[in-house]
Design a protein around this motif. Structure first.
Motif, PDB file in Angstrom:
ATOM      1  N   GLY A 166       0.755  -1.122   0.072  1.00  0.00           N
ATOM      2  CA  GLY A 166      -0.007  -0.054  -0.014  1.00  0.00           C
ATOM      3  C   GLY A 166       0.925   1.121   0.162  1.00  0.00           C
ATOM      4  N   VAL A 167       1.946   1.063   0.496  1.00  0.00           N
ATOM      5  CA  VAL A 167       3.076   2.380   0.594  1.00  0.00           C
ATOM      6  C   VAL A 167       3.787   2.347  -0.766  1.00  0.00           C
ATOM      7  CG1 VAL A 167       4.850   3.431   1.832  1.00  0.00           C
ATOM      8  CG2 VAL A 167       3.142   2.207   3.202  1.00  0.00           C
ATOM      9  N   GLY A 168       4.280   1.244  -1.051  1.00  0.00           N
ATOM     10  CA  GLY A 168       4.708   1.222  -2.358  1.00  0.00           C
ATOM     11  C   GLY A 168       4.105   1.387  -3.411  1.00  0.00           C
ATOM     12  N   HIS A 169       2.614   1.436  -3.634  1.00  0.00           N
ATOM     13  CA  HIS A 169       1.972   2.093  -4.675  1.00  0.00           C
ATOM     14  C   HIS A 169       1.930   3.313  -4.671  1.00  0.00           C
ATOM     15  CE1 HIS A 169      -0.454  -2.095  -4.663  1.00  0.00           C
ATOM     16  NE2 HIS A 169       0.985  -2.238  -5.402  1.00  0.00           N
ATOM     17  N   LEU A 170       2.335   4.174  -3.577  1.00  0.00           N
ATOM     18  CA  LEU A 170       2.395   5.624  -3.545  1.00  0.00           C
ATOM     19  C   LEU A 170       3.445   6.015  -4.501  1.00  0.00           C
ATOM     20  CD1 LEU A 170       1.492   6.048   0.195  1.00  0.00           C
ATOM     21  CD2 LEU A 170      -0.066   6.375  -1.962  1.00  0.00           C
ATOM     22  N   THR A 171       4.307   5.407  -5.074  1.00  0.00           N
ATOM     23  CA  THR A 171       5.686   5.845  -5.588  1.00  0.00           C
ATOM     24  C   THR A 171       5.184   6.773  -6.802  1.00  0.00           C
ATOM     25  OG1 THR A 171       6.607   3.954  -5.087  1.00  0.00           O
ATOM     26  CG2 THR A 171       7.889   5.154  -6.728  1.00  0.00           C
ATOM     27  N   GLY A 172       4.268   6.543  -7.599  1.00  0.00           N
ATOM     28  CA  GLY A 172       3.801   7.267  -8.877  1.00  0.00           C
ATOM     29  C   GLY A 172       3.033   8.671  -8.047  1.00  0.00           C
ATOM     30  N   LEU A 173       2.636   8.648  -7.062  1.00  0.00           N
ATOM     31  CA  LEU A 173       2.134   9.884  -6.662  1.00  0.00           C
ATOM     32  C   LEU A 173       3.036  10.885  -6.075  1.00  0.00           C
ATOM     33  CD1 LEU A 173      -1.128   8.937  -4.477  1.00  0.00           C
ATOM     34  CD2 LEU A 173      -0.976  10.028  -6.544  1.00  0.00           C
ATOM     35  N   LEU A 174       4.199   9.950  -5.217  1.00  0.00           N
ATOM     36  CA  LEU A 174       5.250  11.045  -4.950  1.00  0.00           C
ATOM     37  C   LEU A 174       6.003  11.678  -6.125  1.00  0.00           C
ATOM     38  CD1 LEU A 174       6.426   8.677  -2.026  1.00  0.00           C
ATOM     39  CD2 LEU A 174       4.805  10.248  -1.963  1.00  0.00           C
ATOM     40  N   TRP A 175       6.334  10.900  -6.917  1.00  0.00           N
ATOM     41  CA  TRP A 175       7.074  11.565  -8.228  1.00  0.00           C
ATOM     42  C   TRP A 175       6.062  12.391  -8.678  1.00  0.00           C
ATOM     43  CZ3 TRP A 175      11.947  11.449  -8.832  1.00  0.00           C
ATOM     44  CH2 TRP A 175      12.695  10.299  -8.475  1.00  0.00           C
ATOM     45  N   ALA A 176       5.053  12.232  -8.836  1.00  0.00           N
ATOM     46  CA  ALA A 176       4.033  13.327  -9.671  1.00  0.00           C
ATOM     47  C   ALA A 176       3.722  14.522  -8.574  1.00  0.00           C
ATOM     48  CB  ALA A 176       2.503  12.823  -9.562  1.00  0.00           C
ATOM     49  N   ASN A 177       4.245  14.491  -7.290  1.00  0.00           N
ATOM     50  CA  ASN A 177       3.982  15.530  -6.450  1.00  0.00           C
ATOM     51  C   ASN A 177       5.060  16.745  -6.661  1.00  0.00           C
ATOM     52  OD1 ASN A 177       3.042  16.804  -3.991  1.00  0.00           O
ATOM     53  ND2 ASN A 177       4.631  16.058  -2.674  1.00  0.00           N
ATOM     54  N   LEU A 178       6.327  16.168  -7.114  1.00  0.00           N
ATOM     55  CA  LEU A 178       7.523  16.979  -7.212  1.00  0.00           C
ATOM     56  C   LEU A 178       6.951  18.468  -7.903  1.00  0.00           C
ATOM     57  CD1 LEU A 178      10.324  14.501  -7.648  1.00  0.00           C
ATOM     58  CD2 LEU A 178       9.703  15.755  -5.591  1.00  0.00           C
ATOM     59  N   PRO A 179       6.836  18.549  -9.170  1.00  0.00           N
ATOM     60  CA  PRO A 179       6.490  19.444  -9.843  1.00  0.00           C
ATOM     61  C   PRO A 179       4.896  20.083  -9.115  1.00  0.00           C
ATOM     62  CG  PRO A 179       5.411  17.649 -11.076  1.00  0.00           C
ATOM     63  CD  PRO A 179       6.383  17.030  -9.976  1.00  0.00           C
ATOM     64  N   PHE A 180       4.267  19.522  -8.642  1.00  0.00           N
ATOM     65  CA  PHE A 180       3.143  20.118  -7.898  1.00  0.00           C
ATOM     66  C   PHE A 180       3.843  21.259  -6.730  1.00  0.00           C
ATOM     67  CE2 PHE A 180       0.510  17.101  -9.851  1.00  0.00           C
ATOM     68  CZ  PHE A 180      -0.718  17.450  -9.885  1.00  0.00           C
ATOM     69  N   ALA A 181       4.650  20.643  -5.809  1.00  0.00           N
ATOM     70  CA  ALA A 181       5.248  21.316  -4.743  1.00  0.00           C
ATOM     71  C   ALA A 181       5.999  22.473  -5.133  1.00  0.00           C
ATOM     72  CB  ALA A 181       6.195  20.293  -4.079  1.00  0.00           C
TER      73      ALA A 181
END
Length: 415
Positions: A213-228
């Motif tokens: 469930g945490v590993g599946h967040l990897t895509g969201l974490l990478w996508a978050n970089l330009p958002f931040a």
């Protein structure tokens, strides 16, 4: 109270639901105190400690990076059941940082203070979100998180306004602001520590499916970089555009910052509650589209030039603020909703790590792109943020992974 009426609670009631009166008071004290010094911490190093701007800035950056390094430890502490203890620790570490700042002298003292302040500041968002997640569920949790952000923005703004008026007093006033900030952190930390809120520790190791469930967040974490990067647009990119491209008064930048703060305080909670009818993932992706549109709008508006261009940039800033609210109102909420209970701490600190990295590199990236030209800045921001929105829609993490039960049944809360 019916479910429909419950979902329409005002932001104050939602904030109390997310931690109780003591925690609400702690948020107010902490945010006002932080607002007294945070905008002037670099100035403190330069004026009071007689450091060069480069040396002071480097120390602050080292402090922020040090805070990112310890985030995994904070996540594991949260997942062992701690809630109020982690939040209190983030505040008390910052008390120590202020103490070192006041007692220290020169580069070494400022660096040590920056590290302590960075440790507490970087860990606080994840610790705060985990505490609220332990007390509320579902869309009420989302609204409680939004209410906390609204109160924090208001407190930071009030503290910064007080400090702006007082800071003309020189060294003595800056030292006094630092001392008041330390006292505010101390009072908030003691209030939170008195809550003694824990979640029962898991009686078995995380199952492979839960770890996934945490590993599946990897895509969201990478996508978050330009958002931040969006947070530094208002604080770095737009002021630079006002001064270098439009050649207008810095008052325009200050006015846009104030307008953004007021809008966030006024509409964040009702907007997050209203958006509860859509999936959090869809709202997060929509925030990327709105932010990308605002970046293109800034490019077009600044092209007009002069005060007219500055006025158009200020209008586009409303669209930018809407995108920021959509992003902050859905990102953390999606991470919590997509993570098993026993791993929520590690998931939150990973989200904070991606946000912190994006914020840390933003000033260098934004100023570097602006040096190339306005098109390089705004087109890059728009394209990368839109790409992040596309990744959010395709990332495998889903809502509803966590069991829909009241976490309060598993709490130990004295006082």
């Amino acid at each position: 109270m019916t479910k429909q009426k419950d979902e329409r609670l005002g932001w104050a009631a939602l904030l109390l639901a997310g931690g109780g009166p003591r925690y609400a008071l702690a948020l107010v004290i902490d945010s006002v105190g932080g607002g007294l010094l945070r905008p002037f911490l670099l100035l403190y190093g330069i004026v009071v400690l007689r450091l060069s701007a480069g040396a002071a800035g480097l120390a602050l950056s080292v402090g922020l990076l040090a805070g990112l390094v310890v985030l995994p430890l904070a996540g594991r502490w949260i997942d062992r059941g701690a809630r109020s203890a982690v939040v209190a620790a983030t505040l008390l570490v910052r008390v120590a940082g202020i103490g070192v700042l006041l007692a220290g002298d020169g580069q070494a003292g400022f660096l040590a203070a920056s590290v302590l302040l960075g440790l507490g500041g970087q860990a606080w968002p994840a610790a705060h979100a985990a505490l609220v997640a332990a007390l509320t569920t579902g869309r009420r949790r989302d609204a409680a998180l939004a209410a906390g952000r609204s109160v924090r923005n208001a407190g930071l703004g009030a503290g910064a306004l007080i400090a702006t008026v007082a800071v003309t007093g020189g060294d003595g006033v800056l030292r006094a602001l630092a001392a008041l900030t330390g006292l505010a952190f101390l009072g908030s930390g003691l209030l939170v520590a008195s809550m003694r809120l824990r979640v029962a520790e898991p009686d078995r190791p995380a199952a492979p499916s839960e770890r996934g469930g945490v590993g599946h967040l990897t895509g969201l974490l990478w996508a978050n970089l330009p958002f931040a990067l969006c947070f530094s647009v208002l604080e770095v990119a737009l002021p630079a555009v006002m001064v270098t491209q439009l050649d207008v008064s810095p008052v325009w930048s200050a006015g846009m910052f104030v307008g953004n703060t007021v809008l966030v305080i006024a509409v964040q909670v009702p907007l997050v509650v209203w958006l509860g009818r859509w999936h959090r993932r869809s709202v997060l992706a929509a925030s990327g589209v709105v932010l990308a549109g605002s970046y293109l709008g800034f490019w077009a508006a600044a092209g007009v030039g002069g005060d007219a261009g500055a006025a158009l940039v200020a209008v586009v800033c409303v669209l930018y603020t809407a995108g920021e609210i959509l992003y902050t109102g859905s990102g953390t909420a999606l991470v919590i909703a997509s993570t098993p209970d026993r791993l929520v701490g590690r998931a939150l600190v990973r989200w904070q790590l991606s946000t912190g990295l994006g914020m840390a590199v933003a000033p260098a990236i934004l100023t570097g792109l602006l040096a190339v030209g306005p098109a390089a800045l705004w087109l890059t921001l728009a394209l990368t943020t839109a790409a992040g929105a596309a990744v959010v829609l395709r990332a495998p993490a889903g809502e509803g992974v966590r069991p829909l039960r009241r976490r309060s049944a598993r709490l130990r809360w004295s006082g």
